[in-house]
Scaffold this active site. Structure first.
Site, PDB file in Angstrom:
ATOM      1  N   TRP A 270      -3.506  16.572 -30.598  1.00 33.92           N
ATOM      2  CA  TRP A 270      -2.571  15.667 -30.966  1.00 33.92           C
ATOM      3  C   TRP A 270      -2.842  15.066 -32.464  1.00 33.92           C
ATOM      4  O   TRP A 270      -1.968  14.229 -32.725  1.00 33.92           O
ATOM      5  CB  TRP A 270      -2.475  14.611 -29.979  1.00 33.92           C
ATOM      6  CG  TRP A 270      -2.199  15.033 -28.510  1.00 33.92           C
ATOM      7  CD1 TRP A 270      -1.427  15.356 -27.953  1.00 33.92           C
ATOM      8  CD2 TRP A 270      -3.476  15.387 -27.741  1.00 33.92           C
ATOM      9  NE1 TRP A 270      -1.606  15.861 -26.610  1.00 33.92           N
ATOM     10  CE2 TRP A 270      -2.768  15.915 -26.638  1.00 33.92           C
ATOM     11  CE3 TRP A 270      -4.920  15.406 -27.666  1.00 33.92           C
ATOM     12  CZ2 TRP A 270      -3.433  16.313 -25.454  1.00 33.92           C
ATOM     13  CZ3 TRP A 270      -5.520  15.807 -26.620  1.00 33.92           C
ATOM     14  CH2 TRP A 270      -4.877  16.286 -25.488  1.00 33.92           C
ATOM     15  N   ASP A 271      -3.523  15.125 -33.287  1.00 30.07           N
ATOM     16  CA  ASP A 271      -4.004  14.793 -34.438  1.00 30.07           C
ATOM     17  C   ASP A 271      -4.312  13.398 -34.418  1.00 30.07           C
ATOM     18  O   ASP A 271      -3.885  12.586 -35.157  1.00 30.07           O
ATOM     19  CB  ASP A 271      -2.625  14.977 -35.525  1.00 30.07           C
ATOM     20  CG  ASP A 271      -3.253  14.703 -36.758  1.00 30.07           C
ATOM     21  OD1 ASP A 271      -4.179  14.779 -37.338  1.00 30.07           O
ATOM     22  OD2 ASP A 271      -2.255  14.725 -37.888  1.00 30.07           O
ATOM     23  N   TYR A 272      -5.327  12.944 -33.437  1.00 28.50           N
ATOM     24  CA  TYR A 272      -5.636  11.709 -33.272  1.00 28.50           C
ATOM     25  C   TYR A 272      -7.210  11.402 -33.781  1.00 28.50           C
ATOM     26  O   TYR A 272      -7.832  10.617 -33.658  1.00 28.50           O
ATOM     27  CB  TYR A 272      -5.891  11.512 -31.729  1.00 28.50           C
ATOM     28  CG  TYR A 272      -4.555  10.861 -31.039  1.00 28.50           C
ATOM     29  CD1 TYR A 272      -3.418  10.788 -31.818  1.00 28.50           C
ATOM     30  CD2 TYR A 272      -4.443  11.337 -29.619  1.00 28.50           C
ATOM     31  CE1 TYR A 272      -2.282  10.115 -30.943  1.00 28.50           C
ATOM     32  CE2 TYR A 272      -3.244  10.818 -29.100  1.00 28.50           C
ATOM     33  CZ  TYR A 272      -2.014  10.514 -29.723  1.00 28.50           C
ATOM     34  OH  TYR A 272      -1.108  10.069 -28.968  1.00 28.50           O
ATOM     35  N   ASP A 273      -7.076  12.031 -34.991  1.00 25.10           N
ATOM     36  CA  ASP A 273      -8.305  11.602 -36.065  1.00 25.10           C
ATOM     37  C   ASP A 273      -8.153  10.308 -36.394  1.00 25.10           C
ATOM     38  O   ASP A 273      -7.223   9.858 -36.702  1.00 25.10           O
ATOM     39  CB  ASP A 273      -8.504  12.665 -37.159  1.00 25.10           C
ATOM     40  CG  ASP A 273      -7.099  12.724 -37.951  1.00 25.10           C
ATOM     41  OD1 ASP A 273      -6.147  12.321 -37.541  1.00 25.10           O
ATOM     42  OD2 ASP A 273      -7.322  12.789 -39.107  1.00 25.10           O
TER      43      ASP A 273
ATOM     44  N   LYS B 232      -5.865   5.790 -33.941  1.00 19.87           N
ATOM     45  CA  LYS B 232      -4.371   6.206 -33.944  1.00 19.87           C
ATOM     46  C   LYS B 232      -3.657   5.973 -32.728  1.00 19.87           C
ATOM     47  O   LYS B 232      -2.528   5.534 -32.699  1.00 19.87           O
ATOM     48  CB  LYS B 232      -4.008   7.553 -34.434  1.00 19.87           C
ATOM     49  CG  LYS B 232      -4.419   7.673 -36.028  1.00 19.87           C
ATOM     50  CD  LYS B 232      -4.209   9.226 -36.431  1.00 19.87           C
ATOM     51  CE  LYS B 232      -4.679   9.364 -37.787  1.00 19.87           C
ATOM     52  NZ  LYS B 232      -4.105  10.820 -38.186  1.00 19.87           N
TER      53      LYS B 232
END
Length: 825
Positions: A486-489, A515
């Site tokens: 989910w691109d939760y870097d 995030k």
């Protein structure tokens, strides 16, 4: 019925009939589609009623009033039933119908000649107009507010972090020697000259222009300057470094590293620089206790030795350059002619793929440098290795790679680091006393596909990982999302605090915002949570069902994440764009947070990658024990695209990132992700293509105060106004506190003020920390997606913000540095 009708009434009737007909047709077509998806029947029914009223009105039949009256009452009842007292829920459901009703009411005398009294034909329009005026006025009243309660009184900095003896360790006063003010990144100043009582008197003290203004479609430097002694150091577009007189803004020196726009990855960020003071030659005392002002150490008289004080800049073409703070000349004893290149021994590096967009971190005598690797192009692009250099010589000390976490020894040769390994793109924090650097580790390349990641990558990304600065070995790691697609870097620099204990000792802690809105508070020596983390079941399935974690970590401390979306959460200015969003909602696979992405259906990713707390991070008041966090509350609409479809669309990775049209898109919008089976298409913020408005109901951003003692929300308010925002990108000019998207952090002063810009209304604000209310604001010459800084010079307290705008946030570009102060006495 009498046939007499004025020309004005006739043309008004026909025009309204036409508008009602077009409106009804759109509602019927969209409403039927929504019904087939199992959605709400209101839109189709309302469309039929609108069409019936339109036809009757065009024919000048009195039945038009009946049909429209049924539509009006149905809409009012449905709005109350679905939205209750939620003001923003009323806007798309009822506002346009109320406008139609006002227009219709003026036709009543013509439609019902002699059948309605003058009191009725005059009273109905007056009543409807009054209702519209009242409803419009309510827009200026803040909604979704948590009023301040039990605000802690200030103490003697009980939560100040002890990070050891150094100029950047104490609480800043006259200087601002690091990105976050001090090594703990608390973003707090001990200054008290500007207060809640006199902040209204702030005025522009000086304005400077630094570097160039971008001419292409990518802009957004996001810089927070440094202040050392009598100079302010600013990083401008393409990493041009300028030293300004702290009292006047006069240019003292400038350094141009010779970068072109071809090196810009996604945004030409230079969020800050770093400062190093050579203790071997400096005369300053560096044993100030934690919690004390660092003024004495930071502004001690220079010895006159070349490069005894250094400004360190990381560049967009992945170099680290050291400059003499007094003159701006290169420190030639560092690396080769004052610089080292991060890309040495990293294998094939495509032009523009690797950039340093956040400040290097100086810990003891070591510079630790992360970088951003362009997302979405190649799943196996350049490695994300973080490197550490001797601060004086530039000798490489270690190189930490999440794909080989226990082998930090420097390597020489080609392709010795795993391609596409996780990078550390955002700012990070260190602790001289513990000898640790705390890295917010991002994902391996190919953000939306995890099956190609190694076991170590799955363990260390995304995470907060503590690295021993002497050895380069990990001390501990805390993962914020398991098997992330989910691109939760993590985007925020963590913040350090110390917890007082009853026996007089203190527990060293670290605040880790994310995030997806979770706030984790960990023991920074061990990585263990101080408030607990709960593993909760999350939706399964998606493209890689075997790769999905059955649970995800949720903090028991605090979270700015809001409840899951529902069809009723969909928004728009009218029922038509709300209907569009409800159709998209029904077409998506959405089962709440962490719904896995798929090629079969879009998913709603909420919060999206710009939701929660991003690179702006938080500010912390060590006297009151309050965390101040601005945050975003926006979803993304995400669909995985098969490789065959991506090839058909022509989505290919680029070797040279220099296409302004391509680069101006949001991250994830048509990204090929070459090397894994799927590409990805992300509608960032989930915007309606025709209007640019967001599908989710406001607010889209907020600011919150959290008590560090127990995680209690002290106050919370929408953040940002509609002043520079509106449909079709047109500013409304209205100070409606709708809560806008925001990027950039805040700073706190001991006097009880929170200074922040960040929002898309191009204002800088002062907020009373006791109430959360804005008590001063000023317009800026460009967008300010950056963090302010505070310092003192010649007896005056200054608040400084860079205003360069940001293309992703649609704020105007510029190259300004603006300083505010109270009038001179």
């Amino acid at each position: 019925m009498s046939t007499s009708e004025s020309a004005l009434a006739r043309w008004g009737r026909r025009l309204l009939a036409l508008v009602l007909g077009l409106f009804g047709l759109a509602m019927v077509v969209g409403g039927v589609r929504l019904i087939t998806l199992g959605g709400n029947w209101y839109y189709a029914i309302a469309g039929l009623l609108s069409l019936a009223s339109s036809i009757s009105l065009f024919r000048r039949r009195t039945s038009a009033t009946l049909w429209f009256g049924v539509l009006f009452v149905l809409t009012l009842v449905w709005t109350i039933w679905e939205s209750g007292a939620d003001y923003w829920g009323w806007v798309p459901r009822f506002a346009l119908i109320l406008i139609f009703a006002i227009a219709f009411s003026f036709l009543l005398p013509s439609l019902h000649q002699g059948r309605l009294s003058r009191a009725v034909t005059r009273g109905i329009p007056a009543l409807l107009i009054a209702a519209f005026v009242v409803a419009g006025g309510l827009a200026f009243v803040p909604h979704h507010v948590t009023a301040a309660s039990n605000v802690p009184e200030p103490g003697d900095n009980p939560f100040a972090a002890d990070t050891g003896p150094s100029p950047e360790s104490g609480i800043p006063g006259s200087d601002w020697p690091t990105y976050g003010g001090n090594q703990a990144t608390q973003r707090y100043s001990s200054l008290t000259q500007i207060t809640p009582a006199n902040v209204k008197d702030l005025q522009v003290a000086w304005t400077a222009q630094v570097g160039d203004v971008p001419t292409d479609t990518r802009w957004g430097v996001q810089n927070t300057p440094l202040k050392i002694g009598n100079m302010v150091y600013v990083c401008g577009y393409l990493n041009k470094v300028v030293a300004l007189d702290a009292a006047t803004g006069e240019h003292k020196w400038e350094f141009d590293p010779g970068i072109t726009s071809k090196s810009v990855p996604y945004t030409p960020s230079c969020r800050s620089m770093s400062y190093y003071e050579d203790h071997g030659t400096a005369t300053a005392s560096t044993d100030a206790p934690a919690g004390a002002s660092s003024t004495a150490a930071a502004v001690a008289p220079a010895t006159g030795a070349m490069c005894d004080r250094r400004i360190i800049v990381g560049t967009l073409d992945a170099r680290v350059i050291e400059l003499d703070a007094a003159t701006g000349k290169r420190c030639t004893d560092f690396g080769q002619n004052g610089e080292v290149s991060l890309t040495v021994d990293m294998g094939k590096v495509y032009h523009g793929y690797v950039a340093i967009t956040s400040p290097p971190m100086v810990i003891r005598d070591t510079i630790v440098v992360g970088h951003t690797t362009v997302d979405g192009q190649r799943a196996f692009g350049p490695a994300g290795v973080t490197k550490a250099y001797d601060v004086k010589t530039g000798k490489l000390k270690w190189a930490w790679d999440a794909a080989a976490p226990n082998d930090p020894a420097p390597r020489t040769g080609e392709d010795l680091y795993k391609r596409g390994s996780p990078d550390v793109w955002t700012s990070f924090t260190g602790d001289n006393k513990l000898g640790l650097v705390f890295l917010p580790v991002a994902n391996a390349s190919g953000d939306y596909y995890s099956s190609s990641r190694t076991a170590d990558e799955l363990k260390y990304s995304p995470s907060l990982t503590a690295i021993d600065v002497e050895t380069g070995l990990p001390r501990w790691t805390f993962q914020n999302t398991h098997d992330d697609v989910w691109d939760y870097d993590p985007g925020s620099p963590p913040t350090l605090v110390d917890y007082p204990q009853k026996d007089g000792t203190k527990v060293p802690a670290i605040i880790f915002p994310t995030k997806n809105g979770e706030f984790y508070v960990l023991n920074r020596e061990t990585g263990k949570s101080l408030f607990g983390v709960e593993e909760r079941p999350v939706p399964q399935g998606g493209l890689e069902p075997a790769a999905r974690s059955k649970t995800q970590p949720f903090s028991k401390f605090n979270s700015v994440a809001q409840p899951d979306l529902t069809p009723a959460s969909m928004w728009g200015l009218t029922p038509i764009d709300q209907l569009f969003c409800r159709i998209q909602f029904a077409e998506a696979d959405y089962r709440g947070k962490f719904t896995p992405p798929d090629t079969k259906h879009p998913i709603i990713d909420y919060p999206g990658y710009n939701g929660g707390v991003d690179w702006g991070g938080v500010a912390f008041d060590p006297a009151r024990g309050l965390i101040i966090s601005n945050y975003n509350d926006m979803p993304n609409y995400v669909r995985l695209v098969t490789r065959a479809e991506a090839d058909k669309l022509g989505w290919k990775a680029r070797d040279v990132l220099n296409d302004p049209v391509q680069e101006a898109r949001a991250e994830g919008a048509g990204d090929p992700q070459e090397g894994v089976p799927v590409a990805v298409n992300v509608n960032a913020g989930w915007q309606v293509p025709a209007t640019g408005m967001l599908c989710k109901e406001p607010p889209y951003g907020g600011i919150r105060a959290i008590d560090i003692r127990d995680g209690r929300t002290v106050w919370d308010r929408p953040f940002g106004t509609a002043r520079e925002n509106g449909p079709f990108g047109m500013p409304t000019g209205l100070p409606i506190q709708i809560g806008t998207p925001n990027n950039g952090g805040s700073v706190i002063t001991k006097s009880g003020l929170v200074f922040i810009a960040a929002a898309t209304d191009n204002l800088i604000r002062a907020i009373d920390i006791k109430t959360g209310e804005t008590i001063w604001s000023a317009p800026l010459p460009a967008g300010a997606q950056a963090m302010p800084m505070v310092y003192e010079q010649d007896g005056r307290e200054f608040v400084v913000i860079t205003a360069t705008g940001h293309h992703f946030m649609h704020t105007p570009k510029g190259n300004y540095v603006v300083a505010y102060a109270l009038p001179k006495r």
